[in-house]
Design an enzyme around this catalytic site. Structure first.
Site, PDB file in Angstrom:
ATOM      1  N   LYS A 276       0.833  -1.193   0.000  1.00 23.15           N
ATOM      2  CA  LYS A 276       0.000   0.000   0.000  1.00 23.15           C
ATOM      3  C   LYS A 276       0.874   1.251   0.000  1.00 23.15           C
ATOM      4  O   LYS A 276       2.085   1.197   0.267  1.00 23.15           O
ATOM      5  CB  LYS A 276      -0.894   0.016   1.251  1.00 23.15           C
ATOM      6  N   ARG A 350      -9.889 -11.827   2.501  1.00 23.56           N
ATOM      7  CA  ARG A 350     -10.811 -12.856   2.006  1.00 23.56           C
ATOM      8  C   ARG A 350     -10.167 -14.241   2.063  1.00 23.56           C
ATOM      9  O   ARG A 350     -10.857 -15.246   2.183  1.00 23.56           O
ATOM     10  CB  ARG A 350     -11.252 -12.507   0.585  1.00 23.56           C
TER      11      ARG A 350
END
Length: 497
Positions: A276, A350
């Site tokens: 990020k 996820r």
């Protein structure tokens, strides 16, 4: 945290630092205690209304000094909004705004006259006031000085009716447990990531279990490998901090259904090798907000003792770009046996949820609810206002949305058309871990839904709502503790049938 209690007596005769009185926006009349207070103050409250200084809007707070004319030192007039819009959430927001003012001006002991309304039962009214008082008084502070510590120590809900007092006391007890659990989740999320590592999160869960009598298992990386939780293990490889798989069990009734609660526990998310930006990492200590919600909800459930069983599961790890980190192009075998092509290492939540949901399903829990700060796509779609709900059972989704309304945590049902599943097709594995940016929140939900099968399931993407950028109503800047009250109320509702 302040103590909230119910008191029977005349609020105008009570010596307190402040007496709180609600004012409606669309009704300029002063009634009951407000009228008596106005008379004692020689009509000054009526003047403030006529001059437009007290409008009654939600969030409006006016401080009036009694100047020795009444035992309470101050009168706090707080806006309740319009009478036809009065509900538990408007009461929470109105009282929360007033409580923030109390803490700013140094009030230690306050009394509040519950507003007269036919829209809420006395227990629900008292619960809303209690939650607002405790939530609005929360402050996470690591500063060297303690100047900003909330001052409020005691809030008394005053009524002249003993039967009303008994009913309100029930709401105070429930509201206290709900708010304390929410504040506990806020503490977990606000804690710095150097402290809230996976093993520390596991210790917090263990402490809850020991305190509340829950069954608890904490599984280490060796167990995770042995049982085949390949997705959780893969995400953990880039970090020096070992992962943990946390299981909490509440057994409220023999032969009753078991409901599953699952929370994403990424204690810090750098994005892994798909790293990020620096700005994008700033709030990523909160990527375990779903895990915090499950642990805190299990704490509240154990205190409330509903006649139902609950299984809480938390996969906990960091997502870091170390030398052993998993890579784009890798293939992972999840706990269910399905293979996953890794397209983006920043779609890690996820992956760990896939293993946790498979485990929860395997243990017979139904329905299953999960909470996760899963996607920035949900933030783009919904803004900071509400959580997104996704699921494989429309009736269950509606039920969860209604529970959110009940507790003041807005939830919006998102589409789950089968065509979205096509975006996750892999040329080499059973599924790939991201379908790209378009519809990103929906394809993420479809991915984790793959590991639930036919078990009724709802996924809550709390990325929009886990953090508040400013103080407002009963929120403080920082973690919100979202989903704690939704999870807990859902369990209470199911236990009542």
């Amino acid at each position: 945290m302040p103590q909230v209690q119910v008191l029977t007596g005349d609020p105008l005769m009570l010596e307190s630092d402040a007496l709180l009185i609600g004012v409606l926006e669309d009704d300029g009349r002063l009634k009951g205690v407000a009228a008596k207070t106005d008379k004692a103050l020689n009509g000054q409250l009526r003047n403030l209304r006529e001059w437009g200084e007290v409008k009654g809007k939600i969030g409006e707070v006016t401080v009036v000094h009694s100047l020795g004319l009444l035992p309470p030192r101050r009168l706090i007039l707080f806006g309740l909004g319009k009478s036809n819009e009065l509900d538990a959430e408007t009461v929470r927001r109105a009282v929360g705004s007033a409580v923030k003012t109390l803490n700013q001006i140094g009030v230690r002991h306050a009394a509040l006259v519950p507003p007269e309304t036919d829209c809420l039962t006395l227990p629900d009214l008292a619960r809303a006031i209690t939650e607002a008082t405790l939530l609005a008084s929360y402050r996470y502070n690591r500063k060297s000085s303690d100047d900003e510590k909330p001052s409020l120590e005691r809030m008394e809900l005053v009524t002249t009716n003993r039967r009303s007092a008994s009913e309100m006391d029930k709401g105070v007890q429930l509201g206290t447990m709900m708010a304390e659990a929410t504040n506990f989740a806020r503490d977990l999320v606000n804690a710095p990531p150097m402290e809230m590592i996976p093993t520390a999160l596991a210790e917090q869960a263990k402490a809850v279990a020991e305190k509340r009598g829950l069954a608890c298992e904490i599984y280490d990386e060796r167990w995770i490998e042995e049982v085949g939780m390949g997705a959780l293990r893969a995400v953990s490889l880039g970090s020096d901090q070992p992962p943990r798989f946390i299981v909490l069990r509440y057994e409220g009734k023999v032969d009753a259904p078991t409901i599953g609660l699952v929370g994403k526990g990424i204690t810090f998310d750098s994005g892994g090798l798909c790293i990020k930006t620096a700005e994008g990492m700033l709030e990523m200590k909160g990527d375990m907000a779903g895990a915090a919600a499950v642990i805190a909800a299990m704490d509240a459930i154990a205190r409330l003792q509903p006649a139902i069983n609950v299984l809480g599961c938390v996969p906990a790890t960091e997502n870091m770009p170390g030398g052993k980190a998993y890579k784009p192009g890798d293939f992972i075998r999840a706990y269910s046996g399905k293979t996953v092509e890794v397209v983006n290492t920043d779609a890690e939540g996820r992956l760990i949820l896939a293993d946790a949901l498979s485990y929860t399903k395997q243990r017979g829990a139904s329905p299953i609810l999960d909470a996760a700060t899963l996607t920035s796509a949900a933030v783009i779609a919904l803004g900071p206002i509400c959580t997104g709900a996704f699921g494989n059972d429309e009736a269950l989704v509606r039920e969860v949305v209604e529970v959110g309304k009940q507790v003041g945590e807005p939830i919006w049902a998102m589409p789950m058309f089968a065509d979205y599943r096509e975006l996750l097709k892999s040329d080499f594995a059973d599924i790939k871990n991201t379908g790209g940016r378009p519809g990103g929140a929906i394809t993420a939900a479809w991915f984790i839904g793959e590991f639930v099968g036919d078990t009724p399931w709802v996924h809550l993407d709390i990325a929009p709502t886990f953090w508040s950028d400013k103080d407002r109503y009963y929120f403080s800047k920082g973690a919100t503790g979202v989903a704690v009250r939704t999870f807990t109320q859902f369990i209470l509702n199911r236990a009542k049938g």
